[in-house]
Design an enzyme around this catalytic site. Sequence first.
Site, PDB file in Angstrom:
ATOM      1  N   GLU A   1      16.360 -20.965  -6.764  1.00 29.77           N
ATOM      2  CA  GLU A   1      17.789 -21.254  -6.646  1.00 29.77           C
ATOM      3  C   GLU A   1      18.677 -20.012  -6.805  1.00 29.77           C
ATOM      4  O   GLU A   1      19.885 -20.079  -6.553  1.00 29.77           O
ATOM      5  CB  GLU A   1      18.184 -22.316  -7.679  1.00 29.77           C
TER       6      GLU A   1
ATOM      7  N   GLU B   1      -5.316 -23.457 -14.599  1.00 25.68           N
ATOM      8  CA  GLU B   1      -4.633 -22.840 -15.736  1.00 25.68           C
ATOM      9  C   GLU B   1      -5.593 -22.237 -16.752  1.00 25.68           C
ATOM     10  O   GLU B   1      -5.170 -21.595 -17.706  1.00 25.68           O
ATOM     11  CB  GLU B   1      -3.736 -23.855 -16.427  1.00 25.68           C
TER      12      GLU B   1
END
Length: 271
Positions: free
Chosen positions: A82, A113
């Site tokens: 953004e 992960e």
Amino acid sequence: MSEYKRITEMPSNFNDLEFMDTNVILSSINEEDKKIAAAVEKEIPSITKLVDALVERFNKGGRMFYIGAGTSGRLGILDASEIPPTYGMPYDRVIGLIAGGDIAIRKAVENAEDDPDQAWKDLIAYGINENDAVVGIAASGTTPYVIGGVKEAKAKGLLTACVTNNPGSPLAEAVEIPIAVNVGPEFVTGSTRMKSGTSQKLVLNMISTALMIKIGRVKGNKMVNMQLSNIKLVDRGTRYLVEELNLDYKEAETLLKKFGSVKKVIDAQKG
């Protein structure tokens, strides 16, 4: 590593959730959510320290990398994605990386992960250097992908920070600037997409917004460098110019389309 309490794994303050009335479920979640902002407030000194350190590096051409897995990784990517449309920054200044790569944005990637070496491999693909900063995001503070990445970055002389929900966790101890937001146990035990995730979103908003303001991407309280990528944003930019320069709407719109940004119009008119 010091002993720490795994707050994110503590039992919920509520039980027998499946027998609750819908309104009670929602009201109880809302009561828990009310605790988040107060928990974030306690970490403002650490957030301040990080933002000021980031400003110094950005002014030298540095970048900020968010690294995370699962919800935490997605929130980092959301915040990073953004920045260009909101503040007109290039896409390569704030970058979000997630364990498992871009496919993991939408679908969980098994065991991604758990590799402590992969984050650094992902980072070096960007030609990372000493002017850059790495912010690890992990509610648990135990994610190997994130811990391995910040440890290697720190060893290479980069600024390291983290956003976690377990104070004293291995991740918090591995970085220079830990931001550890203690929101307490989740409504659904261990579901860190809830309060923990919300707190992370708040902190990331604070970090990136304050950084953009401090490096000159905001004027007054306006997003003067935003990308004019749709009708709504052209209208918003035009109204900014009407207010700032006392122009009529049509003249402001014409100038905005000519110069391509609110800031460029303001600079031209006031220069």
